[in-house]
Design an enzyme around this catalytic site. Structure first.
Site, mmCIF file in Angstrom:
data_model
loop_
_atom_site.group_PDB
_atom_site.id
_atom_site.type_symbol
_atom_site.label_atom_id
_atom_site.label_comp_id
_atom_site.label_asym_id
_atom_site.label_seq_id
_atom_site.Cartn_x
_atom_site.Cartn_y
_atom_site.Cartn_z
ATOM 1 C CE1 TYR A 24 -0.517 18.263 -12.547
ATOM 2 C CE2 TYR A 24 -1.097 16.886 -14.419
ATOM 3 C CZ TYR A 24 -0.819 17.022 -13.079
ATOM 4 O OH TYR A 24 -0.832 15.908 -12.265
ATOM 5 C CG HIS B 254 -4.823 17.205 -8.396
ATOM 6 N ND1 HIS B 254 -4.408 18.080 -9.365
ATOM 7 C CD2 HIS B 254 -3.779 16.379 -8.207
ATOM 8 C CE1 HIS B 254 -3.175 17.782 -9.748
ATOM 9 N NE2 HIS B 254 -2.774 16.757 -9.054
ATOM 10 N N GLY C 151 10.358 8.212 -10.005
ATOM 11 C CA GLY C 151 10.930 9.156 -9.044
ATOM 12 C C GLY C 151 11.248 10.498 -9.665
ATOM 13 N NE ARG C 152 8.233 14.369 -7.255
ATOM 14 C CZ ARG C 152 6.921 14.439 -7.424
ATOM 15 N NH1 ARG C 152 6.440 14.744 -8.599
ATOM 16 N NH2 ARG C 152 6.086 14.201 -6.426
ATOM 17 N N GLY C 153 11.998 11.151 -12.622
ATOM 18 C CA GLY C 153 13.133 11.009 -13.525
ATOM 19 C C GLY C 153 14.405 10.534 -12.870
ATOM 20 C CG PHE C 154 16.864 10.777 -8.633
ATOM 21 C CD1 PHE C 154 17.355 12.056 -8.414
ATOM 22 C CD2 PHE C 154 17.595 9.702 -8.168
ATOM 23 C CE1 PHE C 154 18.560 12.243 -7.747
ATOM 24 C CE2 PHE C 154 18.799 9.883 -7.500
ATOM 25 C CZ PHE C 154 19.279 11.161 -7.295
ATOM 26 C CB SER D 86 15.780 7.543 -15.822
ATOM 27 O OG SER D 86 16.356 8.833 -15.627
#
Length: 329
Positions: free
Chosen positions: A57, A125, A207-210, A212
């Protein structure tokens, strides 16, 4: 904050953790340090103890951020990081290195960047197809003996790989994407974790913010945000997935909670050994996510959610080709 154990005999952590990746990478320009540090400190105030990062990251800058933010607070957190993955120079394919030599190289760098003498949970990872998992985990186990690592984990590993790894040294947690729209772990992974007493840490549980409901257009994403190239955010898939989220949002409204809280509560309801790690750059979103631990879903709620968002309903693959190649090994 309620707590859970990563497996029946594993370490106790907050029932909702914090994924820190998005503060430093992949979602457009990184957060400024003051803002990111504010989110991390607020998470501590709210009772979050599990913080998740990785050498990839940034690369490296997210670990450095946590190292500075938690100076003087290290004893209050359960710190997880990951090693063994990176992109090639063209960013068209992932490079995975689970060799014993890389195990040793990676931990020394992570400890320095994180400003600590040990990592609580150390993940591979992605599984290296060119290195037997027994060799990778064997080298990781040496770090436990040396006191540099407390517990071991894998990410995106197949059930058979998880069994081989666990036979080499106890695996405390498996981290894999899991949410209403990414339900592949239900095909053997969750069952294997429960059988072996391994905790399961869902990443991208929103979902990677979706999920929300806050993303209504591709233009809501910054230039450089990798989601612009994610199949589920592209073309016809985007609108099909928006329709699914609208249906879930209607249920959330009926319960008096946000769509994000409902989606996280759904993950939490899938088993006591699950500890999701939603990420965010904003304190308000953090507070909303943490509150999901108090949302109780009835059998009727779960049935209603399943009816409008059944397994395999999401349109599009969860990664583009370069990312998919390293999954479920």
């Amino acid at each position: 904050m309620k707590t859970r154990r990563l497996g029946p005999n594993g370490p106790e952590v907050s029932s909702v953790g914090l994924g820190c990746m998005g503060m430093s990478a992949f979602y457009g320009a990184p957060s400024d340090e003051a803002t990111a540090t504010g989110v991390l400190h607020r998470a501590l105030e709210l009772g979050v103890t599990l913080f998740d990062t990785a050498e990839m990251y940034g690369p490296y800058t997210n670990e450095e951020l946590l190292g500075r933010a938690f100076a003087g607070r290290r004893d209050r957190i359960f710190l997880a990081t990951k090693f063994g993955i990176g992109y090639n120079a063209e960013r068209t394919a992932l490079k995975v290195d689970g060799s014993p030599a890389n195990v040793r190289r990676a931990i020394e760098g992570s400890l320095k960047r994180l400003n600590t003498d040990h990592v609580d949970l150390y993940y591979l990872h992605r599984v290296d197809p060119d290195t037997p998992i027994e060799e990778t985990v064997g080298a990781m186990a040496e770090l436990v003996t040396e006191g540099k690592v407390r517990f071991l984990g894998l990410s995106e590993a197949a059930p058979e790989t998880l069994r081989k790894a666990h036979a080499t040294h106890p695996i405390t947690a498996l981290q894999t994407e899991y949410s209403l729209w990414s339900r592949e772990p239900e095909d053997g992974i969750l069952q294997t974790c429960e059988e072996l007493g391994i905790g399961f840490v869902p990443y991208s549980p929103l979902g990677r913010g979706f999920l929300s409901g806050d993303i209504q257009s591709i233009d809501d994403l910054e230039e450089g945000d990798f989601r612009r190239t994610n199949p589920r955010f592209m073309g016809e898939n985007f609108q099909k997935n928006i329709d699914l989220v609208k249906a879930v949002t209607a249920i959330a409204t009926d319960k008096g909670v946000t769509a994000a809280q409902l989606a996280l509560a759904w993950v939490l309801a899938q088993g006591e050994h699950l500890v999701p790690i939603p990420g965010t750059r904003r304190v308000t979103t953090l507070e909303d996510n943490v509150a999901s631990a108090e949302v109780a879903l009835t059998a009727g709620d779960l049935a209603r959610i399943e009816a409008v968002f059944p397994k395999d309903a999401a349109a599009g693959e969860r990664y583009a080709a370069a990312g998919r190649a390293a999954l479920n090994r």
